[in-house]
Design a protein around this motif. Structure first.
Motif, PDB file in Angstrom:
ATOM      1  N   LEU A   7       0.810  -1.221   0.000  1.00 17.34           N
ATOM      2  CA  LEU A   7       0.000   0.000   0.000  1.00 17.34           C
ATOM      3  C   LEU A   7       0.841   1.267   0.000  1.00 17.34           C
ATOM      4  O   LEU A   7       0.409   2.291  -0.518  1.00 17.34           O
ATOM      5  N   THR A   8       2.018   1.233   0.633  1.00 14.22           N
ATOM      6  CA  THR A   8       2.783   2.477   0.767  1.00 14.22           C
ATOM      7  C   THR A   8       4.138   2.342   0.087  1.00 14.22           C
ATOM      8  O   THR A   8       4.608   1.246  -0.193  1.00 14.22           O
ATOM      9  N   THR A   9       4.769   3.486  -0.155  1.00  8.67           N
ATOM     10  CA  THR A   9       6.031   3.511  -0.880  1.00  8.67           C
ATOM     11  C   THR A   9       7.249   3.482   0.036  1.00  8.67           C
ATOM     12  O   THR A   9       8.371   3.374  -0.431  1.00  8.67           O
ATOM     13  N   GLY A  10       7.024   3.593   1.356  1.00  2.01           N
ATOM     14  CA  GLY A  10       8.155   3.626   2.274  1.00  2.01           C
ATOM     15  C   GLY A  10       8.927   4.935   2.153  1.00  2.01           C
ATOM     16  O   GLY A  10       8.355   5.935   1.729  1.00  2.01           O
ATOM     17  N   PRO A  11      10.230   4.945   2.501  1.00  2.00           N
ATOM     18  CA  PRO A  11      10.999   3.774   2.935  1.00  2.00           C
ATOM     19  C   PRO A  11      11.015   3.554   4.441  1.00  2.00           C
ATOM     20  O   PRO A  11      11.663   2.623   4.893  1.00  2.00           O
ATOM     21  N   GLY A  12      10.275   4.352   5.203  1.00  2.00           N
ATOM     22  CA  GLY A  12      10.360   4.217   6.664  1.00  2.00           C
ATOM     23  C   GLY A  12       9.018   3.952   7.313  1.00  2.00           C
ATOM     24  O   GLY A  12       8.724   4.525   8.357  1.00  2.00           O
ATOM     25  N   ASP A  13       8.185   3.092   6.698  1.00  2.00           N
ATOM     26  CA  ASP A  13       6.835   2.868   7.213  1.00  2.00           C
ATOM     27  C   ASP A  13       6.782   1.599   8.062  1.00  2.00           C
ATOM     28  O   ASP A  13       7.410   0.599   7.732  1.00  2.00           O
ATOM     29  N   GLU A  14       6.004   1.638   9.147  1.00  2.00           N
ATOM     30  CA  GLU A  14       5.849   0.434   9.962  1.00  2.00           C
ATOM     31  C   GLU A  14       4.615   0.538  10.849  1.00  2.00           C
ATOM     32  O   GLU A  14       4.009   1.605  10.990  1.00  2.00           O
ATOM     33  N   GLY A  42      -6.319   2.618  -1.912  1.00  2.00           N
ATOM     34  CA  GLY A  42      -5.189   3.301  -2.527  1.00  2.00           C
ATOM     35  C   GLY A  42      -5.232   4.793  -2.271  1.00  2.00           C
ATOM     36  O   GLY A  42      -5.898   5.258  -1.352  1.00  2.00           O
ATOM     37  N   GLY A  43      -4.541   5.537  -3.085  1.00  2.29           N
ATOM     38  CA  GLY A  43      -4.442   6.976  -2.881  1.00  2.29           C
ATOM     39  C   GLY A  43      -3.240   7.296  -2.015  1.00  2.29           C
ATOM     40  O   GLY A  43      -2.515   6.417  -1.566  1.00  2.29           O
ATOM     41  N   GLU A  44      -3.029   8.578  -1.813  1.00  2.00           N
ATOM     42  CA  GLU A  44      -1.884   9.035  -1.042  1.00  2.00           C
ATOM     43  C   GLU A  44      -2.171   8.938   0.450  1.00  2.00           C
ATOM     44  O   GLU A  44      -3.276   9.260   0.882  1.00  2.00           O
ATOM     45  N   PRO A  45      -1.186   8.538   1.260  1.00  2.00           N
ATOM     46  CA  PRO A  45      -1.385   8.591   2.709  1.00  2.00           C
ATOM     47  C   PRO A  45      -1.554  10.040   3.161  1.00  2.00           C
ATOM     48  O   PRO A  45      -0.972  10.953   2.564  1.00  2.00           O
ATOM     49  N   ARG A  46      -2.367  10.249   4.187  1.00  2.00           N
ATOM     50  CA  ARG A  46      -2.578  11.596   4.732  1.00  2.00           C
ATOM     51  C   ARG A  46      -2.002  11.644   6.132  1.00  2.00           C
ATOM     52  O   ARG A  46      -2.226  10.766   6.934  1.00  2.00           O
ATOM     53  N   LYS A  47      -1.288  12.729   6.406  1.00  2.00           N
ATOM     54  CA  LYS A  47      -0.658  12.870   7.709  1.00  2.00           C
ATOM     55  C   LYS A  47      -1.681  13.296   8.747  1.00  2.00           C
ATOM     56  O   LYS A  47      -2.484  14.198   8.493  1.00  2.00           O
ATOM     57  N   LEU A  48      -1.670  12.660   9.900  1.00  2.00           N
ATOM     58  CA  LEU A  48      -2.539  13.093  10.991  1.00  2.00           C
ATOM     59  C   LEU A  48      -1.921  14.313  11.660  1.00  2.00           C
ATOM     60  O   LEU A  48      -0.715  14.336  11.928  1.00  2.00           O
ATOM     61  N   GLU A  49      -2.745  15.316  11.935  1.00  2.00           N
ATOM     62  CA  GLU A  49      -2.240  16.511  12.601  1.00  2.00           C
ATOM     63  C   GLU A  49      -2.247  16.281  14.099  1.00  2.00           C
ATOM     64  O   GLU A  49      -3.301  16.155  14.719  1.00  2.00           O
ATOM     65  N   ILE A  50      -1.063  16.196  14.675  1.00  2.00           N
ATOM     66  CA  ILE A  50      -0.914  16.015  16.120  1.00  2.00           C
ATOM     67  C   ILE A  50       0.079  17.034  16.624  1.00  2.00           C
ATOM     68  O   ILE A  50       0.867  17.578  15.853  1.00  2.00           O
TER      69      ILE A  50
END
Lengths: 141, 435
Positions: free
Chosen positions: B375-382, B413-421
């Motif tokens: 689903l994601t392109t990485g490179p630092g996803d977990e 699919g689509g782009e991941p969206r960043k959560l605002e924290i």
């Protein structure tokens, strides 16, 4: 231990009031910092390193641990904590297990060399201290 | 909540709008257009003004909730479309048909003599002119947001058949500073970013918060005792205790779907094995014994099976077993590592972190072992974690400067969206729908 010390100081003060004005006692410099420095100097280091995703002790690590074991046998009252680390590129929980496994390997090897297990505590930092690298540090405490 | 936090959340809603608009790529099914006229009230006099003020805020919140989904597209609410109270249950459909809406949400807010509020919510199929769902909620006056989220969930479920994720919470590790010295506290917030609070102090390193299914309790790993160990926190009372009275290094907790048990990893010498224990205490039961590292267990939604990660074959791969530890079989066979699985609430999918030579990515595989995709392109996803809808996943993304942020992605699919924290964030965990 603390309570005993306070009790003694108290009773000393009661008997010899002048003592309290004598200033602080000389610091116990043979304490933790001195021991740590001596351990590192005489063992050639407090840290051993591993290959990627490996908990196998290579010859350099075994040499360092042999020197550490010698020192620990000469200092049977000193306790150490064996701290295992993993790669920052690992996943969180797997890294904790890898760090623990490396620390266990180090403990097993020190025990094999005769160090009493009671002297050796272990923990894992997983990938939470990324500066440490794929390492195990034996920390005098 | 402070004004600044509120404006952050509003900003987040705006970001979502643009993100979901750009996510409408060719080939993805068109979202269902939803009309949401302002909620009405049967109240009169001064009470009517108060109720209408809440009703308008709730209307806008329902629209912004639905806007965060990829399946529903709300028309912007307009106060010109005001409905009278009787029209809530007898709406005219022709106007919404010509506006292109397929679904209509109406409702009312009524103040009660005890100071609480009654919310009524109705969902209609505009084309067929018939009711799809209705539900009433009674909430404290200052909890109208939860009632609005429940209305959003009712509309989402009526259209998609999946549970809504609006009345849910997200726990994560809030990080400040960087490198070895960064401080970490567990934070919990509503899934839209409201009601953000910290539930641990910054003294000890804390990891992997896991909410119980209805978000009443929290299991997490703390280094407070010198070694990593699982602790349980009751979020209502603040009572806290270690999961195990004694034992070695233990970590990777997850609740069973009914909240009664916790499955986790514990070290046995150089092995990490999977155990299960009652969430109320007692002796843990060992489920795996193979040499190697078995970790990150996650229950199937019916509680009969557990997916976990094991390196018994040489590299970490995913395995599935019965919840008593029998019938262990390998699920993944790809190159690289498969780690940190999370079983979707609808039972169909297992999300995982896949580690290759060029980084870490989030992927999913059918619980039957088919349909694997990245689903994601990485490179630092977990660390993927499912929303209650089984349609969205939250995960942690580490940037080149080793700072962690939390992202959300749709499995379509689509782009991941960043959560605002407020700060950096790691190890997100998304709860089930609250009662």
């Amino acid at each position: 231990m603390l309570l005993t010390a306070v009790g003694l100081a108290g009773s000393a003060n009661a008997q010899l009031p002048g003592l309290s004005r004598r200033g602080p006692a000389a610091p116990v410099l043979q304490g933790i910092d001195g021991l740590r420095a001596d351990f590192v100097m005489r063992s050639g280091g407090d840290t051993v390193y591993f290959g990627t995703d490996s908990a196998v002790l290579g010859p350099p690590a075994r040499a360092t641990l042999a020197a550490q074991a010698q020192w620990l046998l000469q200092h049977p009252a000193v306790l150490v904590r064996i701290e295992g680390h993993a790669d920052a590129s690992d996943t969180r929980s797997h890294a904790l297990a890898v760090g623990a496994r490396r620390a266990e390997e180090v403990r097993d090897y020190l025990v094999l060399l005769g160090v009493p297990a009671a002297q050796l505590g272990i923990t894992s930092w997983g990938k939470e201290r990324p500066g440490a690298g794929r390492a195990v540090t034996v920390l005098v405490r | 909540m402070s004004k600044s936090q509120r404006s952050i959340v509003v900003g987040f809603a705006a970001v979502c709008l643009s993100a979901s608009a750009s996510a409408q790529q060719p080939g993805t099914p068109a979202a269902t257009v939803v009309a949401i006229p302002p909620l009405a009230t049967p109240d009169s006099g001064q009470k009517a003004n108060q109720s209408l003020a809440i009703a308008w805020q709730a209307t806008q919140m329902i629209a912004s909730d639905l806007r965060t989904t990829s399946e529903l597209m709300p028309l912007p609410p307009s106060q010109k479309d005001f409905y009278s109270y009787p029209e809530v249950t007898a709406p005219t459909f022709s106007k919404w048909r010509s506006a292109g809406a397929k679904t209509l949400v109406t409702g009312f807010v009524q103040s009660r003599s005890d100071g609480r509020l009654t919310f009524g919510c109705y969902v209609y199929d505009v084309e067929k002119g018939r009711e799809l769902a209705r539900k009433g909620f009674v909430v404290a006056g200052d909890e109208w947001r939860r009632a609005a989220h429940k209305c959003s969930g009712l509309a989402y479920s009526a259209v998609t058949g999946a549970p809504g994720i609006f009345d849910t919470r997200i726990a994560y590790v809030a990080e400040s500073g960087s490198g070895d010295g960064r401080s970490r506290r567990i934070a919990i917030m509503d899934s839209d970013g409201f009601d953000h609070k910290y539930v641990t102090g910054g003294q000890a390193i804390v990891l992997t918060p896991r909410l119980s299914p209805k978000a009443a309790r929290l299991a997490y790993v703390s280094f407070a005792g010198g070694q990593p160990g699982i602790r349980l926190l009751d979020l209502d009372t603040g009572n806290e205790r270690p999961l195990l009275a004694a034992g070695g290094i233990n970590f990777a907790p997850r609740f069973s779907p009914d909240g009664s048990r916790i499955v986790f990893s514990m070290m046995n010498g150089t092995n990490a094995d999977i155990y299960v224990a009652s969430a109320s205490g007692g002796i843990p039961q060992r489920l795996t014994t193979s040499p190697g590292i078995d970790t990150d267990p996650s229950f199937s939604p019916d509680g009969t099976r557990i997916v976990f990660e094991s390196d018994r074959s040489g590299t970490p791969q995913l395995y599935v077993m019965s919840s008593d530890g029998t019938g262990q079989r390998r699920l993944t066979f790809g190159s690289g590592w498969y780690a940190a699985p999370d079983w979707s609430p609808d039972g169909q999918w297992i999300a995982y972190t896949r580690r290759g030579s060029d980084g870490r990515r989030i992927g999913v595989i059918g619980s039957d072992g088919t349909g694997e995709r990245t689903l994601t392109t990485g490179p630092g996803d977990e660390g993927p974690n499912w929303a209650a809808s089984s349609r969205d996943i939250v995960f942690q993304r580490t940037d080149a400067a080793r700072r962690n942020q939390i992202y959300r992605i749709s499995i379509d699919g689509g782009e991941p969206r960043k959560l605002e924290i407020p700060q950096d964030g790691a190890d997100p965990d998304w709860s089930g729908v609250m009662d």
